[in-house]
Design an enzyme around this catalytic site. Structure first.
Site, mmCIF file in Angstrom:
data_model
loop_
_atom_site.group_PDB
_atom_site.id
_atom_site.type_symbol
_atom_site.label_atom_id
_atom_site.label_comp_id
_atom_site.label_asym_id
_atom_site.label_seq_id
_atom_site.Cartn_x
_atom_site.Cartn_y
_atom_site.Cartn_z
ATOM 1 N N HIS A 205 -0.439 -3.071 11.019
ATOM 2 C CA HIS A 205 0.629 -3.857 11.652
ATOM 3 C C HIS A 205 0.841 -3.456 13.112
ATOM 4 O O HIS A 205 1.970 -3.280 13.571
ATOM 5 C CB HIS A 205 1.931 -3.748 10.836
ATOM 6 C CG HIS A 205 1.769 -4.233 9.425
ATOM 7 N ND1 HIS A 205 1.595 -5.564 9.124
ATOM 8 C CD2 HIS A 205 1.703 -3.560 8.254
ATOM 9 C CE1 HIS A 205 1.437 -5.685 7.812
ATOM 10 N NE2 HIS A 205 1.494 -4.492 7.264
ATOM 11 N N GLN B 215 0.828 -1.206 0.000
ATOM 12 C CA GLN B 215 0.000 0.000 0.000
ATOM 13 C C GLN B 215 0.862 1.255 0.000
ATOM 14 O O GLN B 215 1.873 1.326 0.699
ATOM 15 C CB GLN B 215 -0.912 -0.015 1.231
ATOM 16 C CG GLN B 215 -2.057 0.959 1.143
ATOM 17 C CD GLN B 215 -3.214 0.583 2.055
ATOM 18 O OE1 GLN B 215 -3.323 -0.551 2.484
ATOM 19 N NE2 GLN B 215 -4.082 1.525 2.348
ATOM 20 N N GLN C 140 0.393 -11.531 10.260
ATOM 21 C CA GLN C 140 0.943 -10.353 9.581
ATOM 22 C C GLN C 140 0.167 -9.073 9.887
ATOM 23 O O GLN C 140 0.737 -7.983 9.947
ATOM 24 C CB GLN C 140 0.963 -10.625 8.070
ATOM 25 C CG GLN C 140 1.759 -9.622 7.266
ATOM 26 C CD GLN C 140 1.072 -9.272 5.957
ATOM 27 O OE1 GLN C 140 -0.069 -8.822 5.939
ATOM 28 N NE2 GLN C 140 1.773 -9.472 4.855
ATOM 29 N N SER D 21 4.046 -6.355 2.951
ATOM 30 C CA SER D 21 2.696 -6.300 3.510
ATOM 31 C C SER D 21 1.694 -6.858 2.502
ATOM 32 O O SER D 21 1.703 -8.044 2.202
ATOM 33 C CB SER D 21 2.367 -4.871 3.951
ATOM 34 O OG SER D 21 1.157 -4.826 4.665
ATOM 35 N N LEU D 22 0.821 -6.015 1.938
ATOM 36 C CA LEU D 22 -0.112 -6.458 0.910
ATOM 37 C C LEU D 22 0.591 -7.247 -0.199
ATOM 38 O O LEU D 22 0.079 -8.245 -0.706
ATOM 39 C CB LEU D 22 -0.807 -5.235 0.306
ATOM 40 C CG LEU D 22 -1.414 -5.404 -1.082
ATOM 41 C CD1 LEU D 22 -2.669 -6.258 -1.013
ATOM 42 C CD2 LEU D 22 -1.684 -4.054 -1.716
ATOM 43 N N ARG E 109 -9.387 -8.318 2.929
ATOM 44 C CA ARG E 109 -8.378 -7.752 3.838
ATOM 45 C C ARG E 109 -8.445 -6.227 3.831
ATOM 46 O O ARG E 109 -8.392 -5.581 4.883
ATOM 47 C CB ARG E 109 -6.989 -8.229 3.410
ATOM 48 C CG ARG E 109 -5.813 -7.724 4.249
ATOM 49 C CD ARG E 109 -4.517 -8.272 3.663
ATOM 50 N NE ARG E 109 -3.338 -7.940 4.454
ATOM 51 C CZ ARG E 109 -2.538 -6.905 4.228
ATOM 52 N NH1 ARG E 109 -2.832 -6.046 3.236
ATOM 53 N NH2 ARG E 109 -1.467 -6.693 4.969
#
Length: 304
Positions: free
Chosen positions: A196, A9, A245, A87-88, A112
């Site tokens: 996170h 992102q 995560q 991440s993503l 998500r």
């Protein structure tokens, strides 16, 4: 050895992947299929929507995933030894590595994004970049700022570049204290939640349920995952790490170091922008780095 790495992102931009859609029938078919899976036109948002619309987490995440996986599918797996995503981007890496189908990955990424957007509304939080601070001093900073609320390291992006995440008051306190503790820069980020961090906990159980509803396979190539910074192939480990995560730090610096120690000398960032290229350059200047984002760059790769 070569690794494909996939952005997360923040890498979105207006008009993303439009030239790829128009230039490659295979990519057009993938993107049209995504619209069918999602039940709305993510390509309209990617190609023509204003920036504020594209920046909504529920749209940003499927848009970046779709751009990246469309490019990766055009390039193919030949010669790629390892994958990772920020991440993503980890979902893109896992889809590329065959751990989940495109349809399942598209649905999970969209879910998500929705869950993270909702968690950010339910538990308002913030994130900030801390530049030029050593890890041991960061620990002191977080401990002191943590007296006003929840705050923790969210992204270990590169040496001296760490993102923190947590309750608004605690993040503001950390930003205020950071220059006094030697940070070169401390800046809050324009995000819709404390990603996170424990503030994403409301999304965790629902994400787990969504992941439990799909088939996850062993990965065909190792994927160096955010939570452990270790290469993973086993389906059970992949499933567990994806749930963790949401509330755990992204160990990007450590992941890149692991891949380099494993023999990777060429990193190709697949998807929008150049964020990961910059981070990898700061982690190790001796590796070769390239980016493949648009139709022209894809064509260059295919003609090699």
């Amino acid at each position: 050895m070569k690794a494909f790495v996939f952005p997360g992102q923040g890498s979105q931009y207006c008009g993303m992947a439009k030239d790829i859609y128009n230039a490659f029938p295979q990519a057009k078919a993938v993107m049209d299929k995504a619209n069918d899976i999602l039940g709305y036109s993510i390509t309209d948002i990617m190609f023509d929507a204003p920036e504020e619309e594209l920046r909504k987490t529920q749209y940003t995440q499927p848009a970046i995933f779709l751009h990246s996986i469309a490019v990766a599918e055009l390039l193919g797996k030949e010669g790629v030894d390892m994958a990772a995503g920020h991440s993503l981007g980890e979902y893109t890496a896992l889809c590329f590595a065959g751990a989940m189908s495109f349809e399942d990955a598209m649905k999970i990424v969209a879910r998500r994004g929705e869950l993270m957007q909702h968690a950010g509304t339910r538990n308002p939080g913030s994130m900030a970049a801390i530049i030029g601070m050593k890890d041991d001093v960061l620990d002191e900073l977080l401990k002191e700022a943590g007296e006003t609320g929840i705050v923790q390291a969210a992204n270990f992006n590169s040496p001296g570049q760490i993102v923190i995440s947590g309750e608004i008051s605690a993040v503001k306190k950390a930003v205020e204290l950071a220059p006094l503790k030697g940070a070169r820069m401390a800046k809050e980020l324009p995000v819709s939640g404390a990603f996170h961090s424990p503030l994403m906990k409301p999304a965790e159980e629902e994400l787990k349920a969504a992941l439990d509803a799909i088939t996850i396979h062993d990965a065909a190539i190792p994927v160096c995952m955010n939570v452990t910074a270790e290469p993973v192939c086993k389906a059970a480990d992949i499933r567990n790490n994806l749930v963790l995560q949401l509330t755990s730090p992204v160990r990007w610096t450590q992941s890149v170091e692991t891949m380099i120690a494993g023999g990777v000398t060429l990193f190709s960032e697949i998807g929008p922008q150049k964020v990961l290229q910059g981070l990898i350059k700061r982690i190790d200047r001796n590796v070769t780095i390239q980016g493949i984002d648009n139709a022209e760059q894809i064509q260059q790769q295919l003609s090699l």
